[in-house]
Write a protein that holds these residues in place. Structure first.
Motif: not given
Length: 562
Positions: A315-342
């Motif tokens: 359960e703890k691993y799953n909670s950590d996974r959710k936090d990482l997933d949220k953070q990386i998704t945010t960073e990936a979205l920024s990268q896509i918008h910065e590179n104008k690849e939408t």
């Protein structure tokens, strides 16, 4: 969303089937759309039986696999059960190892480390087998392309039995037996099993050899159902039978590990959807954050107190996974918008610091956002590793095959794949993948589709219809929850946005003076203005049950409206 209507079956066939089964023409239509055209096919669909499972010896090499395992037992050899670190792999390893241990002690398990060894059979795993005097390795949910690894094992007098469901390459490994219904020379009647499903067929064959019945094997079906749900294989044929009976085990007598994972879930009965969103992510979290061994330990533990401790860790691993997933998704979205690849035909992103264990989830999130074939890369040792996800009806495996010159290795399915490449090849691969997809994808596939089974009126909806629709479960690919379209609905004045951000829509709808039904549209809060003041609208939806304060009522789960 694109609304597409499934082809209407021939009206004479609809009438004939409705008469034969004594059901409405609507139900007959839904059955024909699922290729159920006869009384016997309908019986198997509505009343699945374990007796309808195929003889496991119809699978190519099954006799060789069983013979080699029986020889190992006679000679007191050490057997290593090896599998991938995801849900399909860990459930398969838990299934086969626990079955073998029920009558033979010299059995151990091995799950490769996601970060140190990567996907599939590893040289480190074979070295472990040699160091610990294992002479037989049973590989589950992996190995179909491991030609070099199996050759390496053969040099060390270690035999392999491969149980896989991925597409083979040009050459099969020189194993004692290769069980894979997707082998071109395998005539097994059903080729959509998951890895755990192939493992179950091996167990079924071993059991047959020991005069055991399918009833003796039902205790293992909670594992098989979990794998079928998590691996998103078609919910047809054997998969549907195994999932149905596996769900019954999950809801009545699950193994301690699964019981520990679901004991806080306040539901009378779990569905396949619950397995996908509650059980599967937690089992996956072990391999993503810590090690797949922890999932196997949970799933093979027979003491409930110990299982609860394992579940607490997971359960703890799953909670950590959710936090990482949220953070990386945010960073990936920024990268896509910065590179104008939408506006690209593909979404390909890379950051060397992203956690390898969650890039598959992030790929799924990005696919939901941009609805494009998506690949997420991170650094793994001296190479880049990636997870790929596709959109409906586009084969990402074929697209990767067309870019194979830039890749070190790749494998997977039509909708999900994994790969590695050298960092210096990243830019060339990204460019090639974009070009291949642009040249081969139909433009329609870049817009999410909702596939409508039938157009109906609200007056067609009643308790009897819902009761029959519930018998279509378990749902999954090729047997999805029926989707209906109704035109000219109106809200009766109760429409409102709900949720913290009011991003969901709650309504009470009628059509031409029909009885009213509650309706909920998750993620449709932005459509509130369109339905206010009794403005008429068309909607696509599934028919659901809503339980509130002990009262159960029919509810429409809206997918889109216009």
């Amino acid at each position: 969303m694109r609304w597409t209507q499934k082809p209407k079956p021939d009206s004479e066939k609809v009438k004939a089937l409705a008469t034969e089964l004594k059901v409405s023409e609507l139900i007959a239509t839904l059955l024909l759309q699922r290729d159920i055209a006869t009384f016997e096919q309908a019986r198997q669909f509505f009343r699945p039986s374990l007796e309808d499972l195929h003889d496991p010896y119809l699978m190519k090499d099954m006799d060789k696999a069983v013979s080699r395992i029986e020889t190992a037992i006679e000679n007191n050899e050490n057997i290593l059960v090896f599998g991938d670190y995801d849900v399909d792999g860990t459930t398969a390893v838990s299934l086969v190892s626990s079955y073998l241990r029920s009558f033979y002690p010299n059995v151990a398990t091995y799950i490769p480390d996601r970060y140190d060894e990567g996907y599939g059979i590893s040289y480190k795993g074979i070295d472990f087998a040699e160091d610990n005097e294992f002479t037989l390795i049973i590989a589950l949910d992996c190995g179909i392309k491991s030609v070099d690894h199996v050759a390496y094992a053969n040099e060390r007098n270690i035999d392999f039995i491969i149980c896989d469901h991925h597409r083979p390459g040009d050459m099969l490994p020189e194993a004692v037996a290769v069980l894979d219904p997707k082998r071109e020379d395998c005539t097994y009647p059903y080729d959509e099993l998951c890895g755990c499903g192939v493992g179950f067929k091996l167990v079924q064959a071993l059991a047959k050899n020991r005069n055991q019945t399918l009833a003796d094997l039902q205790i293992y079906l909670d594992l098989v159902a979990t794998a079928i749900a998590a691996d998103i294989v078609p919910m047809t044929g054997e998969n549907r039978i195994l999932a149905k009976f596996g769900l019954a085990v999950i809801n009545s007598a699950p193994r301690p590990g699964i019981k520990a994972l679901i004991q806080n879930v306040k539901k009378k009965a779990l569905t396949i959807t619950d397995v996908v969103f509650i059980i599967a992510p937690r089992i996956n979290a072990a391999g993503r954050i810590k090690h797949g061994n922890e999932a196997v330990a949970l799933l093979t533990e027979y003491d409930l107190d110990q299982a609860e401790q394992f579940a607490c860790e997971i359960e703890k691993y799953n909670s950590d996974r959710k936090d990482l997933d949220k953070q990386i998704t945010t960073e990936a979205l920024s990268q896509i918008h910065e590179n104008k690849e939408t506006q690209n035909f593909t979404t390909v992103v890379y950051n060397e610091n992203w956690h390898k264990g969650v890039i598959g989830i992030v790929a799924s999130r990005l696919t939901e956002t941009f609805y494009r074939p998506t690949i997420v890369f991170t650094k793994s040792g001296d190479k880049l590793a990636a997870s790929a996800r596709s959109v409906k009806d586009f084969d990402i495996y074929n697209a990767l095959e067309a870019c194979a010159e830039h890749l070190e290795q790749f494998g997977g399915h039509m909708y999900a794949a994994g790969m590695t490449l050298k960092e210096e090849n990243y830019a060339a691969f990204k460019e090639a993948f974009e070009r291949v997809v642009q040249e081969t994808i139909h433009p329609d596939l870049l817009t999410p589709e909702v596939s409508v089974d039938a157009e109906i009126n609200l007056t067609d909806i009643n308790e009897k219809l819902l009761r029959i629709l519930n018998q279509f479960e378990p749902f999954g690919p090729q047997n999805m929850t029926p989707v209906f379209m109704t035109k000219g609905m109106k809200d009766t004045g109760y429409a409102k946005g709900i949720g913290i951000e009011e991003d969901h829509l709650k309504l009470f709808v009628k059509q031409n003076g029909s009885d009213g039904f509650g309706a909920i549209g998750f993620g449709l809060g932005n459509k509130l203005e369109r339905v206010k003041n009794q403005a008429p609208f068309d909607a696509v939806y599934c028919i659901d049950e809503n339980e509130f304060n002990g009262n159960v009522s029919i509810q429409l789960r809206l997918k889109d409206l216009k």
